[in-house]
Motif scaffolding. Structure first.
Motif, PDB file in Angstrom:
ATOM      1  N   LEU A 137       0.613  -1.321   0.093  1.00 32.62           N
ATOM      2  CA  LEU A 137      -0.005   0.122   0.061  1.00 32.62           C
ATOM      3  C   LEU A 137       0.808   1.319  -0.197  1.00 32.62           C
ATOM      4  CD1 LEU A 137      -2.870   1.126   0.125  1.00 32.62           C
ATOM      5  CD2 LEU A 137      -2.657   1.155   2.528  1.00 32.62           C
ATOM      6  N   GLU A 138       1.939   1.072   0.580  1.00 35.05           N
ATOM      7  CA  GLU A 138       2.884   2.328   0.695  1.00 35.05           C
ATOM      8  C   GLU A 138       3.507   2.586  -0.772  1.00 35.05           C
ATOM      9  OE1 GLU A 138       6.051   1.980   3.514  1.00 35.05           O
ATOM     10  OE2 GLU A 138       7.146   3.496   2.345  1.00 35.05           O
ATOM     11  N   LYS A 139       3.623   1.695  -1.404  1.00 34.06           N
ATOM     12  CA  LYS A 139       4.035   1.727  -2.776  1.00 34.06           C
ATOM     13  C   LYS A 139       3.037   2.366  -3.693  1.00 34.06           C
ATOM     14  CE  LYS A 139       7.508  -1.162  -4.711  1.00 34.06           C
ATOM     15  NZ  LYS A 139       7.818  -2.611  -5.182  1.00 34.06           N
ATOM     16  N   THR A 140       1.742   1.943  -3.436  1.00 32.95           N
ATOM     17  CA  THR A 140       0.728   2.330  -4.130  1.00 32.95           C
ATOM     18  C   THR A 140       0.277   3.855  -3.951  1.00 32.95           C
ATOM     19  OG1 THR A 140      -0.527  -0.059  -4.410  1.00 32.95           O
ATOM     20  CG2 THR A 140      -1.990   2.089  -5.030  1.00 32.95           C
ATOM     21  N   LEU A 141       0.458   4.221  -2.810  1.00 32.62           N
ATOM     22  CA  LEU A 141      -0.018   5.399  -2.354  1.00 32.62           C
ATOM     23  C   LEU A 141       1.083   6.462  -2.877  1.00 32.62           C
ATOM     24  CD1 LEU A 141      -1.822   4.846   1.012  1.00 32.62           C
ATOM     25  CD2 LEU A 141      -2.953   5.431  -1.205  1.00 32.62           C
TER      26      LEU A 141
END
Ligand SMILES: Cc1cc2nc3c(=O)[nH]c(=O)nc-3n(C[C@H](O)[C@H](O)[C@H](O)COP(=O)(O)OP(=O)(O)OC[C@H]3O[C@@H](n4cnc5c(N)ncnc54)[C@H](O)[C@@H]3O)c2cc1C
Length: 393
Positions: A103-107
């Motif tokens: 999720l860190e990567k996506t956001l």
């Protein structure tokens, strides 16, 4: 209610007095048009508008929503100062706490696009998130994203205030009146028929929310909007402690929820909502017994101190969903003079003012004010199947 001498003739008719219809009428009137709004309920904002929890953010993943919501924020931020009305604006941003690398990567992957459009969204470490969300469960918390310029607004106040200003500019509002048909001649819209009369205008704006597909049938065009049911609730006020609106993107351990979000509004009430894992199609507005236990369990596991909240009421409303999850905003080639502003999905309230401005531009100038990269994905007649594949990537 029709003004004497008006002969039921207008420059523009807006069908639906909700999150979209009311600001559309307001901005059409600001361009000097004589406008009629027709709303089947007893007052404006009583459709799915009032189901919204009032989150307003520009931090999206596509140019149209970013630009339209930026316009909304620019207006609401200074409304009270400039116009004097209370609209429940509460600055404080949006915060997405993050517990996984994926999720860190996506956001964080969205930052370049968001910054291109001037947003100040950024990454905050775990200590910073714990300051923004006092009492958050820090077990596995990596940090999160925070957009300081987003905020919250009252869906109960905004339409009432906007329609008051609109009527002062000459907008006529007819409530408890249902549009039952459209007048069309040689491919041009001529007006609308209701259960109480006939009204003429060379421009009609369809802002009928979840009923858009039914209006499509009356107009002889396909408008792919379906009602997707969502629940929300509100607690009694507590001392202000939570600035941002919080979105927990993790799927729920119960297997029923995709994400959930909550915030503390301008009156100190905690307002909350979750997104069911599967689309929940239908217009039934009765609350389900499973909503509160699931929601409470998710909220308390994220922020244990919320266990003491006193819940006041829950409700259920609908997102007007499109197949690709993107609104339909644009003129219709087949019917000159018809503008669609429907399919707002879960963001119609925050999009409202920005869409209202765009609708006024479309109706008067015949073209979009938005740049092509923003308007192409929202236009009527796009390939919805292609958009859906793109959205799933
Ligand atoms: C639980 C929940 C939480 C939400 N939270 C948020 C949020 O935080 N932020 C956000 O931006 N969005 C939120 N939303 C989504 C938002 O509520 C909708 O996207 C938005 O209200 C849609 O606006 P609209 O103008 O298209 O529809 P509406 O506001 O429903 O307006 C359409 C109007 O058209 C009228 N109408 C329909 N047919 C006719 C007819 N034949 N004649 C006359 N009138 C007619 C209806 O009565 C209605 O008033 C939430 C939704 C739900 C359910």
């Amino acid at each position: 209610m029709t003004r004497a001498g008006s002969n039921n003739r207008y420059d523009a008719i807006v069908v639906g007095g909700g999150s979209i219809g009311v600001p559309s009428a307001y901005y059409l009137a600001r361009r000097g048009l004589k406008v009629l709004v027709i709303e089947r309920r007893a007052a404006v904002g009583q459709g799915d508008n009032k189901a919204a929890i009032g989150g307003v953010r520009a931090t999206h993943s596509d140019p149209a929503k970013i630009l339209l919501c930026t316009r909304t924020l620019d207006v609401v931020r200074t409304w009270k100062e400039e116009q004097g009305d209370e609209i429940g604006w509460k600055p404080g941003g949006y915060c997405f706490p993050v517990y996984s690398e994926a999720l860190e990567k996506t956001l964080c992957g969205l930052f370049p696009l968001q910054r291109k459009y001037g947003l100040e969204n950024g990454w905050v470490d775990a200590d910073g998130i714990a300051e923004l969300i006092p009492g958050i469960n820090r077990d596995g918390l990596r940090g999160g994203t925070y957009s300081p310029n987003d905020g919250q607004l009252s869906p109960l106040l905004l339409p009432v205030v906007l329609i008051r200003h609109a009527t002062r500019m000459g907008v006529e509002l007819r409530v408890k009146e249902r549009v039952t048909g459209y007048l069309e001649q040689s491919g041009r819209i001529q007006g609308v028929v209701t259960d109480q009369g006939t009204y003429y205008a060379p421009r009609v704006i369809l802002a009928a929310g979840v009923d858009a597909a039914e209006h499509g049938k009356l107009l002889g065009i396909d408008i792919p909007v379906i009602p997707d049911s969502h629940e929300a609730g509100i607690a009694a006020p507590v001392e202000p402690f939570l600035r941002p609106l919080v979105v927990d993107m993790r799927p729920g351990p119960e297997g029923r929820t995709a994400n959930f979000y909550f915030g503390q509004n301008h009156e100190g009430q905690i307002i909350f909502c979750y997104t069911p894992k599967e689309l929940f199609v239908g217009t039934n507005r009765e609350s389900l017994s499973e909503f509160l236990p699931i929601l409470a369990s998710r909220m308390i596991s994220l922020v244990p101190r919320l266990r003491n909240l006193l819940v006041r009421r829950v409700w259920r409303g609908c997102y007007p969903m499109t197949p690709d999850g993107v609104p339909i905003i644009g003129n219709v080639d087949e019917i000159e003079g018809l503008t669609l502003a429907v399919g707002m999905c879960g963001q119609g309230f925050m999009l409202g003012i920005g869409v209202g401005q765009e609708v006024a531009h479309l109706a008067v100038e015949g073209t979009y004010a938005l740049p092509p990269e923003a308007w192409k994905p929202i236009r009527y007649g796009r390939d919805f199947a292609a958009g859906k594949k793109e959205a799933l990537k």
